[in-house]
Scaffold this motif. Sequence first.
Motif, PDB file in Angstrom:
ATOM      1  N   LYS A 196      25.794  51.773  -6.593  1.00 41.54           N
ATOM      2  CA  LYS A 196      25.274  50.486  -6.113  1.00 41.54           C
ATOM      3  C   LYS A 196      24.168  49.969  -7.030  1.00 41.54           C
ATOM      4  CE  LYS A 196      26.219  51.095  -1.200  1.00 41.54           C
ATOM      5  NZ  LYS A 196      25.610  51.218   0.137  1.00 41.54           N
ATOM      6  N   TYR A 202      24.177  46.347  -9.102  1.00 41.81           N
ATOM      7  CA  TYR A 202      23.103  45.345  -9.068  1.00 41.81           C
ATOM      8  C   TYR A 202      22.536  45.111 -10.475  1.00 41.81           C
ATOM      9  CZ  TYR A 202      22.868  45.326  -3.944  1.00 41.81           C
ATOM     10  OH  TYR A 202      23.146  45.182  -2.604  1.00 41.81           O
ATOM     11  N   ASP A 251      26.274  36.880   1.170  1.00 42.27           N
ATOM     12  CA  ASP A 251      25.080  36.924   0.322  1.00 42.27           C
ATOM     13  C   ASP A 251      25.492  37.001  -1.149  1.00 42.27           C
ATOM     14  OD1 ASP A 251      22.798  37.656  -1.160  1.00 42.27           O
ATOM     15  OD2 ASP A 251      21.940  38.737   0.530  1.00 42.27           O
ATOM     16  N   LEU A 284      25.235  40.554   5.240  1.00 37.93           N
ATOM     17  CA  LEU A 284      25.316  40.371   3.788  1.00 37.93           C
ATOM     18  C   LEU A 284      26.700  39.911   3.326  1.00 37.93           C
ATOM     19  CD1 LEU A 284      23.291  43.506   2.611  1.00 37.93           C
ATOM     20  CD2 LEU A 284      22.507  41.134   2.789  1.00 37.93           C
ATOM     21  N   ASN A 296      24.876  40.146  -3.094  1.00 38.97           N
ATOM     22  CA  ASN A 296      25.551  41.367  -2.647  1.00 38.97           C
ATOM     23  C   ASN A 296      27.005  41.460  -3.119  1.00 38.97           C
ATOM     24  OD1 ASN A 296      25.633  43.839  -1.086  1.00 38.97           O
ATOM     25  ND2 ASN A 296      26.949  42.724   0.332  1.00 38.97           N
ATOM     26  N   ILE A 306      27.010  46.253  -0.852  1.00 37.92           N
ATOM     27  CA  ILE A 306      26.783  46.871   0.454  1.00 37.92           C
ATOM     28  C   ILE A 306      27.925  46.380   1.324  1.00 37.92           C
ATOM     29  CG2 ILE A 306      25.276  47.019   2.480  1.00 37.92           C
ATOM     30  CD1 ILE A 306      22.909  46.631   0.548  1.00 37.92           C
ATOM     31  N   HIS A 345      31.900  43.588  -2.234  1.00 32.12           N
ATOM     32  CA  HIS A 345      30.613  43.667  -1.532  1.00 32.12           C
ATOM     33  C   HIS A 345      29.935  44.976  -1.939  1.00 32.12           C
ATOM     34  CE1 HIS A 345      32.540  40.690   1.124  1.00 32.12           C
ATOM     35  NE2 HIS A 345      31.296  40.256   1.273  1.00 32.12           N
TER      36      HIS A 345
END
Length: 153
Positions: free
Chosen positions: A118, A122, A90, A87, A93, A79, A77
């Motif tokens: 992070k 992404y 998600d 999330l 994520n 986040i 994860h």
Amino acid sequence: MPLKSCSGCNKIVPYNHVCKVIAKEKSKARNSKEDAHIYNTPEWKRLRKDIHSRYNSVDLWSFYVDGTIKEAKVIHHIIEINANKELAYDYNNVIPLSVDSHTLIHKLYKTKHKDDVKELLYMFKKMYEDNKRLDYMGKYNTTTKGCKLGVNE
């Protein structure tokens, strides 16, 4: 005021002392129980399978940072669940990682570079989905000594 020995911080403290070490351990245990529930749901198992399939079980950190292909065993994860439970399932994520990369990322999360890491995660997802692969393999490097993050030119 009566004193006692605190088993958390190993100090002699007032009897009504609330130990931050013990409070943190209790919070961590509570969060891990909640996390365990999420990881046992059909939604999580479906998401995990989809992520492995979509990314060919490739550890994206090792691919883009180290220039190596490692099998992803962990779905991370970006986040963390304890920061935002909404999330947990998600697709955007989560990212596939090897155990070694997962451990490294959690170490980097404890530094001032957490937000930078992070952003990289992404970006790696987007690059892989956009078929930006072999030309970018190993282009991003990291040195955990001093937690410097950068890009090879």
